[in-house]
Design an enzyme around this catalytic site. Structure first.
Site, mmCIF file in Angstrom:
data_model
loop_
_atom_site.group_PDB
_atom_site.id
_atom_site.type_symbol
_atom_site.label_atom_id
_atom_site.label_comp_id
_atom_site.label_asym_id
_atom_site.label_seq_id
_atom_site.Cartn_x
_atom_site.Cartn_y
_atom_site.Cartn_z
ATOM 1 N N ASP A 75 -2.855 -10.163 -2.876
ATOM 2 C CA ASP A 75 -3.418 -9.785 -1.581
ATOM 3 C C ASP A 75 -4.918 -9.490 -1.766
ATOM 4 O O ASP A 75 -5.361 -9.138 -2.861
ATOM 5 C CB ASP A 75 -2.685 -8.533 -1.084
ATOM 6 C CG ASP A 75 -2.969 -8.216 0.364
ATOM 7 O OD1 ASP A 75 -2.139 -8.575 1.221
ATOM 8 O OD2 ASP A 75 -4.024 -7.596 0.657
ATOM 9 N N HIS A 124 0.827 -1.229 0.000
ATOM 10 C CA HIS A 124 0.000 0.000 0.000
ATOM 11 C C HIS A 124 0.855 1.271 0.000
ATOM 12 O O HIS A 124 0.314 2.370 -0.081
ATOM 13 C CB HIS A 124 -0.925 0.022 1.225
ATOM 14 C CG HIS A 124 -1.971 -1.056 1.203
ATOM 15 N ND1 HIS A 124 -2.801 -1.250 0.121
ATOM 16 C CD2 HIS A 124 -2.313 -2.012 2.117
ATOM 17 C CE1 HIS A 124 -3.614 -2.280 0.370
ATOM 18 N NE2 HIS A 124 -3.328 -2.763 1.571
HETATM 19 ZN ZN LIG Z 1 -4.233 -7.115 2.521
#
Ligand SMILES: [Zn+2]
Length: 580
Positions: free
Chosen positions: A429, A395
């Site tokens: 993910d 992220h």
């Molecule tokens: Zn994640």
């Protein structure tokens, strides 16, 4: 100290260097070889399906990458046999060190390919044929060496007929059945001999030569010479453990535990690594490598310098145990970062739950070092590598942190690999890999793919939509596959298979997989329902691409299953990469 390893192709620079050295040895030791046959070696390795035989190249090399010996073996997948073209050791010492290690590794390779055995040519040890005593001694040593493995010449055929009448003699054809006690049928032997002679000598044989030799195989089953050097057969067994060079390079962040956010509900905790490692240690699939130190400039190649400097400075200034949570988000004036460091956190962050603390920088920097160490192993010829790290990174964008992530380790590694060829990043993910999307959005040499929960309901909410497909030259090089709240293993695999087809079209030389295990059933941050066997199947599908692959650990927060699921994925990956 030397190591043995298989060289798959000439894409990673470590493999390129090895192939060049093998070609030099071929030129100097096998002077009868035509230059065009030496020159085609990289092409032979790169396109195994173009030729009838698939080439298997093993090298032994010292710690500086100097090739000390090599073996080149051809695998014929229809008749299920191998032919050993060359086995070359330093100064031709067969019985010592490298010769034995290379040959044992070849046998392991031929066994895992489920072949009936290895064939090869050896000059005769018959004093009636070979007059030179030195030569006779060398030939005898070679046949003696192979006899220890149960390999002996095939008798009673015309295989030893010289191709050119002027030649004093021709080699024996030796057969090693890999301790399978195979009675080699005449019809099988004839087909194999035909394939060997056509492949090895082709047009240089006089007309009718190949038919004559093939027809001369009359015994059924074929007869092998009686043991000459070892009367009691005590053959050297084939190792059943996975050779070290075939194992997955495993680099674990040894400094992850210093980053421990103890606030309630902070699921990204140190126990995650211990849980996964506990599972991996039960297998012999891994070769652990210690993390190396890399300069911070590698991080600044994908993250904005001012962000890296800020993050380092703010962490260093914090007292142990103290956390800063971003609370002001000056998104309207990006040119005016707030002066006070604590207030400035929101200038660089995308959410309110990823804190800064004294050790976050150190742990995140070490995670990057681990990913780079694993990437370096891939450049040096490892086919599979796994960086088991936290904090996660996918992220983290060029100039922002969030979602438990600070530095995008996988993106730093992808950037590092991209100097040596196109890289595909496949984010598995549950949450969108917004970090690498942002970092590589305008690049066409790094393809970023992410399969994730739709941003309508899943973090990071602001990105991961299907129409985000790249910009300014990177158009078409970002692929987002947002999926609904309910996804099971079958649905996921359909999507994965589809995505892998698009990935293959990009023709990457390296694959980086930011691996999240939060797609699992019961994960506190996800809504999907993948179970262990799904992770294994997904790993196998990714492995079957047969690309040099680096897996970087991202999310996954159900400590009940992350260990099993990580192990399942990596086992599947290994199987896919090594299936015949
Ligand atoms: Zn994640």
């Amino acid at each position: 100290m030397f190591r043995i390893r298989r060289v798959f192709d000439d894409f990673p620079p470590g493999d390129q260097r090895a192939i060049v050295q093998v070609q030099e040895i071929l030129r100097s030791q096998f002077t009868a070889l035509a230059e065009k046959d030496i020159a085609k070696l990289p092409e032979q390795l790169r396109n195994p399906f173009k030729y009838r035989f698939r080439s298997i190249l093993l090298v032994t090399e010292d710690s500086r990458g100097h090739v000390k010996g090599f073996a080149l073996m051809s695998h014929e997948p229809n008749l299920h046999f191998c032919f050993l073209d060359f086995l070359s050791t330093e100064k031709g010492k067969m019985g010592q060190g490298t010769g034995g290690i290379l040959y044992e590794r070849l046998r392991e390779e031929a066994t895992s390919l489920k072949t009936i055995g290895i064939f090869y040519e050896c000059h005769p040890d018959d004093p009636n044929v070979v007059r030179d005593p030195d030569l006779l001694r060398r030939n005898a040593a070679r046949l003696r060496f192979y006899e220890r493995y149960g390999a002996r010449p095939i008798m009673g055929t015309a295989y030893e007929t010289p191709i050119k009448p002027a030649d004093p003699y021709a080699p024996y054809l030796v057969y090693d059945d890999l301790r399978q006690h195979i009675r080699l049928r005449r019809s099988t032997a004839r087909a194999i001999v035909q394939a060997i002679l056509e492949g090895k000598y082709g047009k240089s044989c006089p007309p009718g030569y190949i038919e004559m030799v093939v027809e001369s195989f009359k015994d059924d089953p074929v007869r092998l010479r009686k043991p000459r050097y070892f009367k009691k057969r005590a053959e050297i067994p084939i190792s059943t453990s996975i050779p070290v060079d075939k194992r997955i390079a495993l680099v674990v962040n040894d400094q992850h535990a210093i980053h421990h956010v103890r606030e309630r509900g902070y699921v990204e905790s140190p126990v995650r690594i211990a849980t996964i490692l506990g599972r991996l240690d039960r297998t012999d699939l891994f070769e652990k490598l210690p993390p190396k130190h890399f300069p911070e400039t590698r991080i600044k190649e994908v993250h904005a310098t001012e962000y890296v400097e800020y993050f380092k400075r703010v962490c260093t200034n914090l007292k142990p145990g103290e956390s800063i949570y971003p609370y002001v988000f000056p998104i309207r004036n990006v040119a005016r970062p707030p002066k006070e460091l604590a207030v400035r956190a929101g200038y660089y962050c995308v959410d309110t739950f990823t804190p800064l603390n004294r050790n976050a920088y150190l742990a995140a920097k070490r995670a990057v070092d681990c990913a780079l160490t694993a990437a370096q192993a891939v450049l040096e010829g490892k086919r599979l590598a796994y960086a088991l790290v936290r904090p996660p990174g996918h992220h983290a964008e060029s100039r922002s942190f969030g979602g438990f992530c600070y530095f995008n380790s996988a993106a730093v590694a992808a950037q590092y690999l991209s100097a040596h060829g196109r890289v595909a990043m496949l984010d598995l993910d549950y949450h969108h890999g917004n970090g690498q999307q942002d970092i590589f959005y305008e690049r066409s040499d790094v393809l970023t793919i992410s399969i994730h929960g739709h941003p309508h309901f899943a973090y990071p909410y602001f990105s991961g939509f299907e129409d985000e497909d790249g910009a300014k030259g990177g158009e078409g090089h970002n692929i987002n596959i947002p999926l609904p709240e309910s996804v099971d293993g079958i649905r996921y695999r359909e999507v994965l298979e589809h995505v892998l087809k698009r990935l293959v079209k990009f023709q990457p030389r390296f694959l980086v997989v930011p691996l999240g295990l939060d797609t699992a059933k019961g994960d506190p941050t996800g809504t999907w329902s993948l179970v262990s066997k799904d992770f294994e199947a997904n790993g196998r599908a990714v492995g079957s691409l047969r690309l040099p692959t680096l897996v970087v650990q991202e999310g996954g927060y159900s400590n009940r299953v992350i260990g099993t699921n990580a192990s399942s994925f990596l086992t599947g990956l290994w199987q896919g990469a090594h299936s015949s």
